[in-house]
Design an enzyme around this catalytic site. Structure first.
Site, PDB file in Angstrom:
ATOM      1  N   ILE A  30       7.067   6.283  17.293  1.00 31.39           N
ATOM      2  CA  ILE A  30       6.714   7.035  16.075  1.00 31.39           C
ATOM      3  C   ILE A  30       5.394   7.808  16.246  1.00 31.39           C
ATOM      4  CG2 ILE A  30       6.437   6.911  13.551  1.00 31.39           C
ATOM      5  CD1 ILE A  30       9.084   5.616  14.293  1.00 31.39           C
ATOM      6  N   ARG A  39      -9.030   0.415   3.645  1.00 32.45           N
ATOM      7  CA  ARG A  39      -8.048   1.341   3.084  1.00 32.45           C
ATOM      8  C   ARG A  39      -6.769   0.615   2.683  1.00 32.45           C
ATOM      9  NH1 ARG A  39      -5.881   4.883   7.031  1.00 32.45           N
ATOM     10  NH2 ARG A  39      -4.412   5.070   5.336  1.00 32.45           N
ATOM     11  N   ASP A  56       3.832   0.068  12.205  1.00 30.70           N
ATOM     12  CA  ASP A  56       2.609  -0.440  11.565  1.00 30.70           C
ATOM     13  C   ASP A  56       2.327  -1.904  11.920  1.00 30.70           C
ATOM     14  OD1 ASP A  56       2.198   2.022  10.494  1.00 30.70           O
ATOM     15  OD2 ASP A  56       2.593   1.480   8.416  1.00 30.70           O
ATOM     16  N   LYS A  99       0.838  -1.216   0.000  1.00 33.23           N
ATOM     17  CA  LYS A  99       0.000   0.000   0.000  1.00 33.23           C
ATOM     18  C   LYS A  99       0.868   1.260   0.000  1.00 33.23           C
ATOM     19  CE  LYS A  99      -2.157   2.398   3.853  1.00 33.23           C
ATOM     20  NZ  LYS A  99      -1.286   3.471   3.901  1.00 33.23           N
ATOM     21  N   ASN A 100       1.870   1.286   0.883  1.00 31.16           N
ATOM     22  CA  ASN A 100       2.626   2.531   1.028  1.00 31.16           C
ATOM     23  C   ASN A 100       3.542   2.815  -0.162  1.00 31.16           C
ATOM     24  OD1 ASN A 100       1.324   3.030   3.394  1.00 31.16           O
ATOM     25  ND2 ASN A 100       3.001   2.396   4.733  1.00 31.16           N
ATOM     26  N   ARG A 103       0.546  14.856  13.101  1.00 36.92           N
ATOM     27  CA  ARG A 103       1.260  14.367  11.913  1.00 36.92           C
ATOM     28  C   ARG A 103       1.799  15.562  11.138  1.00 36.92           C
ATOM     29  NH1 ARG A 103      -1.505   8.826   9.715  1.00 36.92           N
ATOM     30  NH2 ARG A 103       0.581   8.613   8.854  1.00 36.92           N
ATOM     31  N   PRO A 104       2.863  16.199  11.679  1.00 37.00           N
ATOM     32  CA  PRO A 104       3.409  17.391  11.025  1.00 37.00           C
ATOM     33  C   PRO A 104       4.007  17.071   9.660  1.00 37.00           C
ATOM     34  CG  PRO A 104       4.842  16.681  12.818  1.00 37.00           C
ATOM     35  CD  PRO A 104       3.642  15.774  12.844  1.00 37.00           C
ATOM     36  N   ILE A 105       4.134  18.108   8.814  1.00 34.25           N
ATOM     37  CA  ILE A 105       4.791  17.896   7.513  1.00 34.25           C
ATOM     38  C   ILE A 105       5.923  18.906   7.318  1.00 34.25           C
ATOM     39  CG2 ILE A 105       2.842  16.758   6.347  1.00 34.25           C
ATOM     40  CD1 ILE A 105       2.483  19.517   4.926  1.00 34.25           C
ATOM     41  N   ASP A 106       6.473  19.349   8.446  1.00 34.67           N
ATOM     42  CA  ASP A 106       7.535  20.357   8.365  1.00 34.67           C
ATOM     43  C   ASP A 106       8.750  19.887   7.563  1.00 34.67           C
ATOM     44  OD1 ASP A 106       7.552  18.688  10.823  1.00 34.67           O
ATOM     45  OD2 ASP A 106       9.540  19.555  11.090  1.00 34.67           O
ATOM     46  N   GLN A 107       9.060  18.588   7.619  1.00 36.73           N
ATOM     47  CA  GLN A 107      10.239  18.102   6.887  1.00 36.73           C
ATOM     48  C   GLN A 107       9.987  18.084   5.370  1.00 36.73           C
ATOM     49  OE1 GLN A 107      13.255  17.581   8.533  1.00 36.73           O
ATOM     50  NE2 GLN A 107      11.928  18.515  10.078  1.00 36.73           N
ATOM     51  N   ARG A 166      -3.900  10.692   3.995  1.00 39.99           N
ATOM     52  CA  ARG A 166      -2.555  11.180   4.258  1.00 39.99           C
ATOM     53  C   ARG A 166      -1.674  11.249   2.995  1.00 39.99           C
ATOM     54  NH1 ARG A 166       0.162  13.964   8.022  1.00 39.99           N
ATOM     55  NH2 ARG A 166       2.340  13.379   8.065  1.00 39.99           N
ATOM     56  N   CYS A 174      -5.053   8.120   9.126  1.00 38.12           N
ATOM     57  CA  CYS A 174      -5.302   7.554  10.449  1.00 38.12           C
ATOM     58  C   CYS A 174      -4.993   8.582  11.523  1.00 38.12           C
ATOM     59  CB  CYS A 174      -4.408   6.333  10.656  1.00 38.12           C
ATOM     60  SG  CYS A 174      -4.965   4.890   9.774  1.00 38.12           S
TER      61      CYS A 174
HETATM   62  C1  UD1 Z   1       4.341   6.509   6.668  1.00 39.78           C
HETATM   63  C2  UD1 Z   1       3.341   5.395   6.440  1.00 39.78           C
HETATM   64  C3  UD1 Z   1       2.699   4.958   7.756  1.00 39.78           C
HETATM   65  C4  UD1 Z   1       3.786   4.610   8.790  1.00 39.78           C
HETATM   66  C5  UD1 Z   1       4.823   5.734   8.905  1.00 39.78           C
HETATM   67  C6  UD1 Z   1       6.004   5.361   9.776  1.00 39.78           C
HETATM   68  C7  UD1 Z   1       2.555   5.954   4.220  1.00 39.78           C
HETATM   69  C8  UD1 Z   1       1.448   6.432   3.361  1.00 39.78           C
HETATM   70  N1  UD1 Z   1       2.322   5.893   5.526  1.00 39.78           N
HETATM   71  O1  UD1 Z   1       3.614   7.610   7.183  1.00 39.78           O
HETATM   72  O2  UD1 Z   1       1.911   3.819   7.500  1.00 39.78           O
HETATM   73  O3  UD1 Z   1       3.191   4.427  10.060  1.00 39.78           O
HETATM   74  O4  UD1 Z   1       5.342   6.063   7.599  1.00 39.78           O
HETATM   75  O5  UD1 Z   1       6.609   4.202   9.297  1.00 39.78           O
HETATM   76  O6  UD1 Z   1       3.610   5.582   3.737  1.00 39.78           O
HETATM   77  N2  UD1 Z   1       7.310  13.755  11.179  1.00 39.78           N
HETATM   78  C9  UD1 Z   1       7.629  15.061  11.485  1.00 39.78           C
HETATM   79  N3  UD1 Z   1       7.677  15.963  10.456  1.00 39.78           N
HETATM   80  C10 UD1 Z   1       7.443  15.627   9.163  1.00 39.78           C
HETATM   81  C11 UD1 Z   1       7.111  14.290   8.858  1.00 39.78           C
HETATM   82  C12 UD1 Z   1       7.054  13.359   9.880  1.00 39.78           C
HETATM   83  O7  UD1 Z   1       7.841  15.416  12.634  1.00 39.78           O
HETATM   84  O8  UD1 Z   1       7.502  16.497   8.285  1.00 39.78           O
HETATM   85  C13 UD1 Z   1       7.274  12.750  12.248  1.00 39.78           C
HETATM   86  C14 UD1 Z   1       5.889  12.130  12.432  1.00 39.78           C
HETATM   87  O9  UD1 Z   1       5.094  12.888  13.326  1.00 39.78           O
HETATM   88  C15 UD1 Z   1       6.247  10.750  12.979  1.00 39.78           C
HETATM   89  C16 UD1 Z   1       7.587  10.428  12.302  1.00 39.78           C
HETATM   90  O10 UD1 Z   1       8.104  11.673  11.851  1.00 39.78           O
HETATM   91  O11 UD1 Z   1       6.455  10.831  14.364  1.00 39.78           O
HETATM   92  C17 UD1 Z   1       7.500   9.480  11.128  1.00 39.78           C
HETATM   93  O12 UD1 Z   1       6.548   9.974  10.205  1.00 39.78           O
HETATM   94  P1  UD1 Z   1       6.609   9.604   8.647  1.00 39.78           P
HETATM   95  O13 UD1 Z   1       7.674   8.572   8.414  1.00 39.78           O
HETATM   96  O14 UD1 Z   1       6.672  10.862   7.875  1.00 39.78           O
HETATM   97  O15 UD1 Z   1       5.199   8.949   8.437  1.00 39.78           O
HETATM   98  P2  UD1 Z   1       4.256   9.053   7.184  1.00 39.78           P
HETATM   99  O16 UD1 Z   1       5.092   9.215   5.937  1.00 39.78           O
HETATM  100  O17 UD1 Z   1       3.169  10.015   7.430  1.00 39.78           O
END
Ligand code: UD1
Length: 432
Positions: free
Chosen positions: A341, A411, A319, A35-36, A135-139, A106, A130
């Site tokens: 995580i 999903r 997961d 899926k991912n 779930r920040p996206i700052d990175q 997401r 979920c």
């Molecule tokens: C992806 C997977 C999800 C899995 C997760 C961790 C998909 C669609 N989903 O989610 O199933 O649980 O990886 O293996 O592939 N974070 C930040 N800033 C950012 C991005 C992330 O602080 O900009 C933090 C998140 O809050 C979290 C950690 O980094 O604590 C890992 O997140 P991330 O690997 O980005 O997860 P997703 O890509 O959303």
């Protein structure tokens, strides 16, 4: 709490899974495409002007939603087989997708990277998915900005624009699957070289890089500590690609074998992707035979206690934490899981406690006082992987378990109840 499917004559139609246990699962199961990886490969097709054929595509609702989004942008999608699709991106229009389509899940954040690459601008709703905590996206934003984009988060939308994308050196402060893939998507057509330091290394990162390279990208080092992307002028279509097997689905069936004290041959998976899980289930007493492209797991006794900490790949995957939690709730002794995580990933423990488990969750840790058996109860999926855990719990428990909120499981798992039924589970989808 309920998943409302439809409204007819004022009544609410609900789907639920009814499971009669306990069953010791036995037999073979075929693992679907990841899926991912799929939800990143689909938007990656926007980077070409052409046709891609993608095989081993999981037939799940997240994939269908992505196909709808691509169609909205002008792609032509044809299912050429049960798990094969053709995506024709020759008539893409660089317009905005309606916000309600992108804020639903997401992985819509991958439209930012791919549309920045194709159109120089992108707009998506702040991504849903979920509810696992913040779930920040700052990175992701840091990466796009380093490549020269301007990114604003405003009115529930993320708006990214770039006159030109130029390669840069990006250090990820946090290991992020989504940010690593998004920067790869945005940088394959950028001018010059991009390096990502401290990237995620999950098998789906490597799979997306392989897909882009098959289309002519120049990405090196995916799966290692540094990814280097040499920008190319264009990517080419007319390729065929097969999505990597889903290591989380494979791990789910491995843990189902452990919890149900069963014997399962898990086919079409990559055992190497599950090293941390194999190590942990062997520690709790499971027998594992690594057959390369399949894994044989069998369990004859009650699991023993364990200490688990979730970590980015190659650590124990978050997961699979809820599915492991079911095994530990049945273990001989007291176990601890530390979730590093997602802070809200223990919501499933309240549901397991309704079935007789003895779990105390606080913050990022949970203590599992193992019980001899679980008893069927009505329970509610709180997220996708919690859903898989509750199904495993229902199969392992005595009596009837009714599992609600099936939109979560649909999903990410293809035909899950059919796969469990073939292993002997007494599981039916019922519409109320
Ligand atoms: C992806 C997977 C999800 C899995 C997760 C961790 C998909 C669609 N989903 O989610 O199933 O649980 O990886 O293996 O592939 N974070 C930040 N800033 C950012 C991005 C992330 O602080 O900009 C933090 C998140 O809050 C979290 C950690 O980094 O604590 C890992 O997140 P991330 O690997 O980005 O997860 P997703 O890509 O959303």
């Amino acid at each position: 709490m309920y998943s409302i499917f439809n409204l007819t004559n004022g009544g609410i139609i609900l789907d639920k899974l009814v499971i009669n246990g306990p069953t010791r699962l036995k037999g073979e199961v075929n693992i679907s495409g990841a899926k991912n990886a799929a939800v990143a490969i689909l938007p990656a097709t926007l980077l070409i002007n052409g046709v891609c054929t993608i095989d081993n595509m999981p037939n799940i609702s997240d994939v269908k939603i992505y196909c709808n989004i691509l169609e909205e942008l002008g792609a032509k999608i044809t299912w050429t087989g049960k798990n094969e699709i053709q995506v024709d991106t020759r008539n893409i229009s660089c317009k905005n997708v309606p916000i309600d389509m992108t804020s639903k899940f997401r992985a819509s954040y991958y439209l930012l990277g791919s549309l920045l690459g194709r159109c120089g601008s992108a707009e998506v709703g702040v991504p849903g998915g979920c509810k696992l905590g913040a779930r920040p996206i700052d990175q992701h934003i840091k990466g796009f900005e380093a490549l020269g984009a301007k990114v604003d988060v405003t009115g529930g939308k993320i708006v990214a624009k770039a006159k030109k994308l130029t390669g840069n050196h990006i250090y990820m402060d946090i290991v992020s699957v989504g940010a690593t893939i998004n920067v790869m998507l945005a940088s394959v057509l950028a001018e010059g070289t991009t390096t990502i330091d401290n990237p995620a290394k999950e098998p789906h990162i490597v799979d997306v890089a392989n897909f882009l390279n098959t289309m002519g990208a120049d990405i090196r080092g995916a799966g290692t500590d540094v990814i280097k992307i040499n920008g190319v002028k264009e990517l080419k279509g007319n390729i065929t690609y097969s999505v990597v097997p889903d290591q989380i689905e494979a791990g789910t069936f491995m843990l189902a074998a452990v919890a149900s004290r069963g014997d399962i041959l898990i086919k079409n998976c990559v055992a190497e992707h599950l090293d941390s899980v194999i190590a942990k289930i062997v520690e709790v007493g499971a027998n594992v035979e690594d057959l390369g492209d399949s894994i044989h797991v069998w369990m004859n006794k009650r699991p023993s206690k364990a200490i688990i900490k979730t970590l980015p790949y190659p650590g124990f995957p978050t997961d699979l934490q809820p599915q492991m939690g079911v095994c530990l709730s049945l273990a001989d002794g007291t176990s601890i899981i530390n979730e590093s995580i997602w802070e809200s990933r223990f919501q499933y423990t309240e549901e397991l406690n309704k079935m007789g488990a003895k779990i105390t969750a606080q913050g990022k840790s949970a203590i599992f006082e193992g019980v001899k058996s679980l008893t069927g109860a009505p329970v509610y999926m709180t997220d996708l992987r919690a859903g898989a855990a509750l199904i495993i719990a229902g199969i392992s428990a005595s009596g009837t378990t009714e599992v609600y909120n099936l939109d979560h499981i649909d999903r990410g798992y293809e035909n899950i109840e059919e796969k469990f039924r073939k292993l002997g589970a007494k599981i039916q989808r019922v519409t109320e």
